[in-house]
Design a protein around this motif. Structure first.
Motif, PDB file in Angstrom:
ATOM      1  N   GLY A  47       0.820  -1.214   0.000  1.00  0.00           N
ATOM      2  CA  GLY A  47       0.000   0.000   0.000  1.00  0.00           C
ATOM      3  C   GLY A  47       0.849   1.257   0.000  1.00  0.00           C
ATOM      4  N   PHE A  48       1.917   1.257   0.811  1.00  0.00           N
ATOM      5  CA  PHE A  48       2.833   2.408   0.826  1.00  0.00           C
ATOM      6  C   PHE A  48       3.533   2.559  -0.525  1.00  0.00           C
ATOM      7  CE2 PHE A  48       2.992   1.791   5.568  1.00  0.00           C
ATOM      8  CZ  PHE A  48       2.451   3.026   5.884  1.00  0.00           C
ATOM      9  N   GLN A  51       1.090   3.988  -3.080  1.00  0.00           N
ATOM     10  CA  GLN A  51       0.848   5.421  -2.873  1.00  0.00           C
ATOM     11  C   GLN A  51       2.031   6.250  -3.364  1.00  0.00           C
ATOM     12  OE1 GLN A  51      -2.038   6.922  -1.779  1.00  0.00           O
ATOM     13  NE2 GLN A  51      -0.963   8.708  -2.530  1.00  0.00           N
ATOM     14  N   ALA A  54       2.002   6.210  -7.185  1.00  0.00           N
ATOM     15  CA  ALA A  54       0.920   7.047  -7.725  1.00  0.00           C
ATOM     16  C   ALA A  54       1.250   8.529  -7.588  1.00  0.00           C
ATOM     17  CB  ALA A  54      -0.384   6.721  -7.017  1.00  0.00           C
ATOM     18  N   ASP A  55       1.805   8.935  -6.453  1.00  0.00           N
ATOM     19  CA  ASP A  55       2.195  10.342  -6.266  1.00  0.00           C
ATOM     20  C   ASP A  55       3.273  10.747  -7.267  1.00  0.00           C
ATOM     21  OD1 ASP A  55       0.390  10.598  -4.215  1.00  0.00           O
ATOM     22  OD2 ASP A  55       1.889  10.477  -2.613  1.00  0.00           O
TER      23      ASP A  55
END
Length: 154
Positions: A47-48, A51, A54-55
């Protein structure tokens, strides 16, 4: 322990079928390494990683302005370097053990492949729910057996 770190005593999950299928011969070495490293991470760490990827891609693909800028950075190399430093590209690379330069031209491709691998199971479940017309049954079957229905038409 800082709030943004994951304890190393969490169990490592087995490589997912989707992650194994994501590795193909036409990918560059960096992408193959990232997908191999991703397969050995915990779901929380994935998940990290997702993220951060995606950023990073939000600025590289110019969907988001650079931090502190009023306009996009026109030069692709400089934009990638800025996104690496300011939008989580460095975090993404470190979490997968990638040794890259901030302006690395292959890192966006690697980030896209990693995001696709992370989202593969969700995409398959969504597609199966649409195909069968019974999203509750698909979800129940997946939770109970860990399998995604492949057949069936609406």
């Amino acid at each position: 322990m800082p709030a943004n770190t994951i304890p190393s005593n969490q169990p490592v999950s087995q490589p997912d079928d989707a992650l194994r299928r994501a590795r193909t011969a036409d990918q560059n070495r960096q992408t193959r390494h990232a997908l191999t490293a991703l397969a050995a991470t915990t779901p929380g760490r994935r998940g990290f990683i997702a993220q951060a990827a995606a950023d990073y891609l939000s600025q590289v693909d110019r969907r988001r302005l650079p931090v502190g800028y009023q306009a996009p950075i026109p030069d692709d190399r400089s934009n990638r370097a800025d996104a690496y430093r300011m939008r989580g590209g460095d975090t993404f690379a470190r979490m997968l053990g990638l040794a890259v330069r901030p302006s690395d031209e292959h890192l966006p491709e690697t980030a896209r492949a990693v995001l696709a691998a992370i989202n593969a199971t969700v995409d398959q479940l969504t597609e199966a729910a649409h195909r069968t017309g019974a999203p509750g049954a698909v979800a129940t079957l997946y939770v109970l057996t860990g399998t995604i229905p492949t057949g069936g038409a609406r």
